[in-house]
Design an enzyme around this catalytic site. Structure first.
Site, PDB file in Angstrom:
ATOM      1  N   ARG A 222       0.858  -1.188   0.000  1.00 31.75           N
ATOM      2  CA  ARG A 222       0.000   0.000   0.000  1.00 31.75           C
ATOM      3  C   ARG A 222       0.890   1.233   0.000  1.00 31.75           C
ATOM      4  O   ARG A 222       1.861   1.281   0.770  1.00 31.75           O
ATOM      5  CB  ARG A 222      -0.868   0.030   1.258  1.00 31.75           C
ATOM      6  CG  ARG A 222      -1.853  -1.108   1.355  1.00 31.75           C
ATOM      7  CD  ARG A 222      -2.336  -1.278   2.788  1.00 31.75           C
ATOM      8  NE  ARG A 222      -1.204  -1.590   3.676  1.00 31.75           N
ATOM      9  CZ  ARG A 222      -1.318  -1.712   5.002  1.00 31.75           C
ATOM     10  NH1 ARG A 222      -2.474  -1.536   5.595  1.00 31.75           N
ATOM     11  NH2 ARG A 222      -0.255  -2.002   5.745  1.00 31.75           N
TER      12      ARG A 222
ATOM     13  N   LEU B 119     -13.363  -1.482   7.122  1.00 37.33           N
ATOM     14  CA  LEU B 119     -14.771  -1.211   7.421  1.00 37.33           C
ATOM     15  C   LEU B 119     -14.885   0.237   7.897  1.00 37.33           C
ATOM     16  O   LEU B 119     -15.590   0.523   8.845  1.00 37.33           O
ATOM     17  CB  LEU B 119     -15.286  -2.173   8.495  1.00 37.33           C
ATOM     18  CG  LEU B 119     -15.492  -3.628   8.067  1.00 37.33           C
ATOM     19  CD1 LEU B 119     -16.034  -4.465   9.220  1.00 37.33           C
ATOM     20  CD2 LEU B 119     -16.445  -3.728   6.863  1.00 37.33           C
TER      21      LEU B 119
ATOM     22  N   GLY C  43     -10.358   5.281  -3.819  1.00 38.09           N
ATOM     23  CA  GLY C  43      -9.717   5.954  -4.951  1.00 38.09           C
ATOM     24  C   GLY C  43      -8.344   5.362  -5.133  1.00 38.09           C
ATOM     25  O   GLY C  43      -8.109   4.205  -4.771  1.00 38.09           O
TER      26      GLY C  43
ATOM     27  N   CYS D 106      -5.221   1.946  -7.863  1.00 38.44           N
ATOM     28  CA  CYS D 106      -5.493   0.506  -8.023  1.00 38.44           C
ATOM     29  C   CYS D 106      -6.968   0.136  -8.020  1.00 38.44           C
ATOM     30  O   CYS D 106      -7.474  -0.339  -9.031  1.00 38.44           O
ATOM     31  CB  CYS D 106      -4.753  -0.272  -6.939  1.00 38.44           C
ATOM     32  SG  CYS D 106      -2.968  -0.207  -7.140  1.00 38.44           S
TER      33      CYS D 106
HETATM   34  N1  LIG Z   1       0.704   1.971  -6.702  1.00 32.01           N
HETATM   35  C1  LIG Z   1       0.307   0.966  -5.938  1.00 32.01           C
HETATM   36  O1  LIG Z   1      -0.013   1.134  -4.753  1.00 32.01           O
HETATM   37  C2  LIG Z   1       0.272  -0.423  -6.489  1.00 32.01           C
HETATM   38  C3  LIG Z   1       0.145  -1.520  -5.618  1.00 32.01           C
HETATM   39  C4  LIG Z   1       0.137  -2.797  -6.157  1.00 32.01           C
HETATM   40  C5  LIG Z   1       0.223  -2.987  -7.518  1.00 32.01           C
HETATM   41  N2  LIG Z   1       0.319  -1.913  -8.349  1.00 32.01           N
HETATM   42  C6  LIG Z   1       0.446  -2.146  -9.784  1.00 32.01           C
HETATM   43  O2  LIG Z   1       1.831  -1.988 -10.124  1.00 32.01           O
HETATM   44  C7  LIG Z   1       1.963  -1.435 -11.435  1.00 32.01           C
HETATM   45  C8  LIG Z   1       2.782  -0.163 -11.382  1.00 32.01           C
HETATM   46  O3  LIG Z   1       2.092   0.788 -10.609  1.00 32.01           O
HETATM   47  P1  LIG Z   1       2.768   2.142 -10.108  1.00 32.01           P
HETATM   48  O4  LIG Z   1       1.793   2.819  -9.209  1.00 32.01           O
HETATM   49  O5  LIG Z   1       4.133   1.855  -9.614  1.00 32.01           O
HETATM   50  O6  LIG Z   1       2.869   2.923 -11.504  1.00 32.01           O
HETATM   51  P2  LIG Z   1       3.665   4.282 -11.830  1.00 32.01           P
HETATM   52  O7  LIG Z   1       2.871   4.954 -12.863  1.00 32.01           O
HETATM   53  O8  LIG Z   1       3.976   5.003 -10.555  1.00 32.01           O
HETATM   54  O9  LIG Z   1       5.052   3.782 -12.443  1.00 32.01           O
HETATM   55  C9  LIG Z   1       5.171   3.115 -13.647  1.00 32.01           C
HETATM   56  C10 LIG Z   1       6.520   3.463 -14.241  1.00 32.01           C
HETATM   57  O10 LIG Z   1       6.763   2.636 -15.380  1.00 32.01           O
HETATM   58  C11 LIG Z   1       7.512   3.393 -16.297  1.00 32.01           C
HETATM   59  N3  LIG Z   1       7.480   2.768 -17.643  1.00 32.01           N
HETATM   60  C12 LIG Z   1       6.418   2.626 -18.466  1.00 32.01           C
HETATM   61  N4  LIG Z   1       6.798   1.993 -19.600  1.00 32.01           N
HETATM   62  C13 LIG Z   1       8.116   1.723 -19.487  1.00 32.01           C
HETATM   63  C14 LIG Z   1       9.061   1.100 -20.315  1.00 32.01           C
HETATM   64  N5  LIG Z   1       8.729   0.618 -21.515  1.00 32.01           N
HETATM   65  N6  LIG Z   1      10.333   1.007 -19.883  1.00 32.01           N
HETATM   66  C15 LIG Z   1      10.681   1.494 -18.682  1.00 32.01           C
HETATM   67  N7  LIG Z   1       9.818   2.098 -17.841  1.00 32.01           N
HETATM   68  C16 LIG Z   1       8.549   2.212 -18.241  1.00 32.01           C
HETATM   69  C17 LIG Z   1       6.876   4.760 -16.231  1.00 32.01           C
HETATM   70  O11 LIG Z   1       7.730   5.766 -16.753  1.00 32.01           O
HETATM   71  C18 LIG Z   1       6.631   4.900 -14.730  1.00 32.01           C
HETATM   72  O12 LIG Z   1       7.722   5.529 -14.081  1.00 32.01           O
HETATM   73  C19 LIG Z   1       0.550  -1.251 -11.950  1.00 32.01           C
HETATM   74  O13 LIG Z   1       0.171  -2.382 -12.650  1.00 32.01           O
HETATM   75  C20 LIG Z   1      -0.270  -1.170 -10.671  1.00 32.01           C
HETATM   76  O14 LIG Z   1      -1.611  -1.562 -10.859  1.00 32.01           O
HETATM   77  C21 LIG Z   1       0.367  -0.650  -7.869  1.00 32.01           C
END
Ligand SMILES: NC(=O)c1ccc[n+]([C@@H]2O[C@H](COP(=O)([O-])OP(=O)(O)OC[C@H]3O[C@@H](n4cnc5c(N)ncnc54)[C@H](O)[C@@H]3O)[C@@H](O)[C@H]2O)c1
Length: 435
Positions: free
Chosen positions: A154, A253, A260, A263
């Site tokens: 988280r 809960l 929001g 995710c």
């Molecule tokens: N943010 C959360 O709390 C969370 C928790 C669990 C899972 N996730 C999942 O993890 C994944 C990433 O989420 P996030 O919040 O870290 O996203 P984010 O948008 O913060 O980061 C993604 C990064 O990937 C980079 N990127 C995109 N294409 C690329 C490429 N071809 N080569 C190199 N870098 C590239 C972007 O520039 C960006 O910096 C998503 O699938 C999300 O659903 C997120």
């Protein structure tokens, strides 16, 4: 072990840093040059408690590196984690274009056996897609294994969540990949973290099924909160009474303005498409989304009523912009939706968030909004205060000071931070959620 984490966002940067902390040699790769330049310069591009120090320590120890060179980073690594964004596409499905691009590049640079692991949240079947893309783009000279290792951290407590997770889920095609991933997570193995080792498609589904269930709990308690208001019941006592039943559990809960963040909204929507594509439907998840979509309207009704029946021409002090405390992430934040709705309705807003101000200013120009230096500046001269994100620093407001600053003492507490009786005794008109 040499590993490479592609995508240096909230998940990738924490993952890479924590694996370095575990002792692996990690290269974090991003195509965003400014992000990598900042990291190389010792600046952390996101707000995440404790991350700066851990990055600094591991960079100094020579275990953590940053690069924009995906090709070289892949070639140097045994394990490649894909942690790029999977945002919502136009049709509600997860947009996998970033995942596809990385899979292709990994295939093109396959110079030895590698395990390619999706950490991004991806629909069931993505592992198979990654395999196909890699098979097309590689020479066929070297073997590879595709795995799924969904992330459950988280934002705001990401390091603690990564270092002490409830479980690690690993979906693999073969025992070799399982052994390599087990080795990578060895420090967690040693503290007896439960490992769920399964096949790739099952691991992919576990992530969506978990997020949809958590979202369900939130929409459920929000519906109950609305009912409690109509019945004159106290939702906090209801939630406590429910949560003490081990089968229900007390977490998630807490009523409020709806879920929001980056995710739950996109993952629940994507799940509907996943089910549809598989020839089924998900009636519960569909209802969960609808309840959440209605939430902002319900909050706006609350705000309008508390502000004396109209919003136009009034000034609101908005406390909190991020979708939850301890992060600067504004993606699908209820607070931001409320900010925009207040402006649309002709109000002026004085906003403050401890970490999200820069991101809010950068998002778009919003006339009618003043971004303030602290919570007291945001409150000054307002007709009503809207507490939208429960940052700790909003929990102990000096109400004598607040009263001397506001135009009228009205508190709309969308996170139930304060007790209604206490607020009334302080001379405030107070509105919470579900009580
Ligand atoms: N943010 C959360 O709390 C969370 C928790 C669990 C899972 N996730 C999942 O993890 C994944 C990433 O989420 P996030 O919040 O870290 O996203 P984010 O948008 O913060 O980061 C993604 C990064 O990937 C980079 N990127 C995109 N294409 C690329 C490429 N071809 N080569 C190199 N870098 C590239 C972007 O520039 C960006 O910096 C998503 O699938 C999300 O659903 C997120």
């Amino acid at each position: 072990m040499n590993i490479c984490v592609v995508g240096t966002g909230y998940v990738g940067l924490v993952t890479g840093t924590c694996f370095a902390e575990f002792g692996s040699n990690v290269i974090c790769v991003d195509k965003d040059e400014s992000k990598i330049a900042a990291l190389k310069d010792g600046k952390v591009p996101i707000y995440e408690p404790g991350l700066d120090e851990m990055i600094d320590r591991n960079v100094k120890a020579g275990r953590l590196h940053f690069s924009t060179d995906l090709q070289a980073s892949v070639r140097d690594s045994l394990v490649v984690f894909i942690a790029v964004g999977t945002p919502q596409g136009n049709d509600g499905r997860a947009d996998l274009s970033f995942v596809r691009a990385v899979a292709k590049a990994v295939g093109e640079n396959l110079n030895s056996f590698k395990v390619v692991v999706t950490k991004s949240t991806v629909p069931a079947g993505t592992g198979k897609m990654v395999r196909e893309i890699m098979q097309e783009s590689c020479t066929g000279e070297h073997k590879f294994s595709v795995a799924s290792n969904p992330e459950f951290l988280r934002e705001g407590s990401a390091i603690e969540d990564f270092m002490r997770p409830n479980r690690v889920v690993v979906g693999v095609e073969d025992e070799m990949a399982a052994a390599i991933l087990r080795d990578l997570y060895r420090p967690l193995y040693l503290i007896e973290t439960p490992f769920v080792v399964t096949d790739v498609v099952t691991a992919e589904m576990i992530k969506y099924a978990s997020n949809a269930f958590l979202a369900t709990k939130i929409s459920y308690i929000n519906e109950m909160a609305d009912l409690a208001e109509r019945l004159g019941a106290d939702i906090h006592a209801v939630a406590k009474g429910m949560g003490l039943d081990n089968r229900i559990g007390s977490k998630f809960l807490h009523p409020g303005p709806g879920y929001g963040g980056s995710c739950f909204p996109k993952d629940t929507r994507a799940m509907l498409s996943i089910a549809q594509d598989a020839g089924g439907d998900l009636k519960i998840v569909d209802a969960v989304i609808r309840v959440n979509d209605d939430r902002i309207e319900t909050m706006m009704d609350k705000i309008t009523k508390a502000a004396g029946g109209s919003i136009a021409g009034k000034t609101f002090g908005l406390l909190g912009l991020a979708f939850k405390p301890n992060t600067d992430d504004l993606r699908e934040s209820p607070a931001m939706l409320i900010l925009d709705r207040l402006i649309e309705a002709g109000a002026k807003v004085q906003a403050y968030d401890p970490a999200g101000m820069e991101a809010a200013k950068a998002e778009k120009d919003r006339s009618g909004v003043t971004y303030c230096d602290d919570e007291y500046a945001a409150i000054e001269g307002t007709d009503a205060i809207v507490l939208a994100t429960e940052w700790n620093q909003f929990r102990g407001l000096d109400f004598d000071r607040v009263k001397s600053l506001v135009k009228s003492p009205v508190m709309i507490d969308l996170r139930n931070v304060y007790e209604p009786e206490t607020m009334l005794s302080r001379g405030f008109s107070y509105v919470g959620v579900g009580r």
